[in-house]
Write a protein that holds these residues in place. Structure first.
Motif, short mmCIF file in Angstrom:
data_model
loop_
_atom_site.label_atom_id
_atom_site.label_comp_id
_atom_site.label_asym_id
_atom_site.label_seq_id
_atom_site.Cartn_x
_atom_site.Cartn_y
_atom_site.Cartn_z
N LEU A 94 16.04 -6.21 19.30
CA LEU A 94 16.12 -7.53 18.83
C LEU A 94 16.10 -7.54 17.24
CD1 LEU A 94 13.59 -9.49 21.16
CD2 LEU A 94 16.07 -10.12 20.96
N MET A 95 15.45 -6.79 16.56
CA MET A 95 15.45 -6.77 15.11
C MET A 95 16.80 -6.37 14.81
SD MET A 95 12.82 -8.06 14.00
CE MET A 95 13.28 -7.81 12.26
N GLU A 96 17.61 -5.48 15.46
CA GLU A 96 18.88 -5.25 15.16
C GLU A 96 19.85 -6.37 15.08
OE1 GLU A 96 18.99 -0.47 16.57
OE2 GLU A 96 19.57 -2.07 17.90
N ARG A 97 19.75 -7.31 16.45
CA ARG A 97 20.26 -8.55 16.26
C ARG A 97 20.01 -9.30 15.02
NH1 ARG A 97 20.99 -10.13 22.61
NH2 ARG A 97 21.39 -7.99 23.36
N VAL A 98 18.87 -9.28 14.78
CA VAL A 98 18.42 -10.33 13.58
C VAL A 98 19.16 -9.90 12.29
CG1 VAL A 98 16.55 -10.91 12.14
CG2 VAL A 98 16.20 -10.94 14.74
N GLU A 112 11.81 6.31 14.34
CA GLU A 112 12.21 6.72 12.99
C GLU A 112 13.53 6.43 12.38
OE1 GLU A 112 13.29 11.55 11.75
OE2 GLU A 112 12.33 10.90 13.64
N HIS A 113 14.42 6.06 13.20
CA HIS A 113 15.76 5.76 12.48
C HIS A 113 15.71 4.28 12.24
CE1 HIS A 113 16.70 9.72 14.28
NE2 HIS A 113 17.87 9.78 13.04
N ALA A 114 14.76 3.27 13.05
CA ALA A 114 14.96 2.06 12.89
C ALA A 114 13.85 1.63 11.73
CB ALA A 114 14.70 1.24 14.19
N ALA A 115 13.67 2.45 10.84
CA ALA A 115 12.62 2.02 9.70
C ALA A 115 13.11 0.72 8.77
CB ALA A 115 12.25 3.05 8.87
N ASP A 116 14.48 0.86 8.54
CA ASP A 116 14.84 -0.34 7.67
C ASP A 116 15.23 -1.50 8.38
OD1 ASP A 116 14.93 1.43 5.53
OD2 ASP A 116 16.94 1.86 5.83
N VAL A 117 15.42 -1.25 9.78
CA VAL A 117 15.47 -2.61 10.55
C VAL A 117 14.53 -3.28 11.00
CG1 VAL A 117 16.23 -3.14 13.08
CG2 VAL A 117 17.49 -1.50 11.74
N LEU A 118 13.17 -2.44 11.12
CA LEU A 118 12.07 -3.18 11.22
C LEU A 118 11.32 -3.74 10.16
CD1 LEU A 118 10.59 -0.60 13.99
CD2 LEU A 118 11.38 -2.94 14.59
N ARG A 119 11.26 -2.96 8.80
CA ARG A 119 10.57 -3.36 7.82
C ARG A 119 10.88 -4.89 7.54
NH1 ARG A 119 12.60 0.32 5.07
NH2 ARG A 119 10.97 1.87 5.46
N GLY A 120 9.79 -5.51 7.33
CA GLY A 120 9.95 -6.98 6.86
C GLY A 120 10.19 -7.72 8.11
N GLY A 121 10.27 -7.42 9.42
CA GLY A 121 10.17 -8.31 10.67
C GLY A 121 9.08 -8.94 10.73
N LYS A 122 9.11 -10.43 11.34
CA LYS A 122 7.83 -11.13 11.55
C LYS A 122 7.87 -11.23 12.95
CE LYS A 122 8.55 -13.75 7.25
NZ LYS A 122 9.64 -12.92 6.86
N LEU A 123 6.54 -11.11 13.57
CA LEU A 123 6.32 -10.99 15.09
C LEU A 123 5.03 -11.65 15.26
CD1 LEU A 123 6.95 -8.08 17.54
CD2 LEU A 123 4.71 -9.17 17.44
N LEU A 124 5.20 -12.43 16.13
CA LEU A 124 3.72 -13.39 16.77
C LEU A 124 3.44 -12.72 18.21
CD1 LEU A 124 1.94 -15.45 16.59
CD2 LEU A 124 3.64 -17.22 17.59
N TRP A 125 2.19 -12.43 18.20
CA TRP A 125 1.74 -11.98 19.52
C TRP A 125 0.71 -12.48 19.89
CZ3 TRP A 125 2.68 -6.13 20.32
CH2 TRP A 125 2.38 -5.64 21.73
#
Length: 228
Positions: free
Chosen positions: A219-223, A100-113
């Motif tokens: 990881l996204m916070e570090r990015v 809930e609180h990391a919405a801005d951190v995750l938005r736009g992140g790129k992940l390969l699975w």
């Protein structure tokens, strides 16, 4: 006799005048109240548009936030059902709170699975996409290679065993090194024994959905901070 008649006739006239004075006094007394009502109505209709414009986005955001959190909980539960591990209610709440609180951190992140059984990861893939991340799914290192060579991913999530090769995930790590691709790798698999050692290219490994959520947010916070 005539004088009395004149007096008698004059009395009603005097009463009418008195009643008129009282009526006018009452009307005058109500004017301020009427003016206040008119003023309040004018202010309301003048500012109503501004009030609505400011309040509606907030109300909409609250509703959307509630829906997103509820959906995230459902997806996390589905992911847990696919896992062989157990998780406490506290761990679940903590993961949802971070989402809930990391919405801005995750938005736009790129992940390969990378996983040859994508159906098992479908709830988590949908969860991260709902959070605004771009997620590419591939079934093998061969499929993943052209993607991570030409696209700048923030995170790679991979299993270890694929199509009978128990070192498929580790071999992909060596390929990343060969192409000098410095993207953090998370290992998410149904079977992982940390006592056998953790490869130097692995940021973290887990078999628990809520833990994967925490690692992705970490990881996204570090990015976002530019420390990766």
């Amino acid at each position: 006799m005539m004088f009395r008649e004149v007096v008698a006739q004059s009395v009603p006239v005097s009463d009418d005048v008195g009643m008129s004075d009282v009526l006018w006094s009452k009307l005058i007394g109500t004017v301020p109240a009427v003016l206040w009502v008119a003023f309040a109505a004018t202010v309301y209709f003048t500012l109503r548009g501004t009030i609505v414009q400011r309040m509606v986005p907030r109300l909409t955001a609250v509703r959307a936030l509630g829906v997103e959190v509820e959906l995230a909980g459902e997806l996390l539960d589905r992911a847990q059902d696919e896992s062989t591990t157990t998780v406490t209610a506290t761990a679940r709440r903590t993961a949802l709170g971070r989402l809930e609180h990391a919405a801005d951190v995750l938005r736009g992140g790129k992940l390969l699975w990378v996983d040859d059984r994508p159906e098992s990861n479908a709830p988590l893939v949908e969860l991260f996409r709902t959070a605004g991340m771009h997620v590419d799914v591939t079934l093998s290192t061969e499929e993943a290679t052209p993607l991570f060579r030409r696209r700048p991913y923030d995170i790679i999530v991979s299993d270890i065993d694929r199509d009978g090769d128990r070192q498929a995930g580790i071999k992909m790590l060596r390929l990343l090194e060969q192409y000098k691709i410095d993207v953090p790798v998370l290992i998410y698999t149904g079977r992982f024994d940390p006592e056998r050692g953790v490869d130097r290219r692995i940021f973290a490994a887990t078999t628990v959905p809520v833990e994967l959520v925490h690692y992705v947010i970490d990881l996204m916070e570090r990015v976002r901070l530019g420390s990766l």
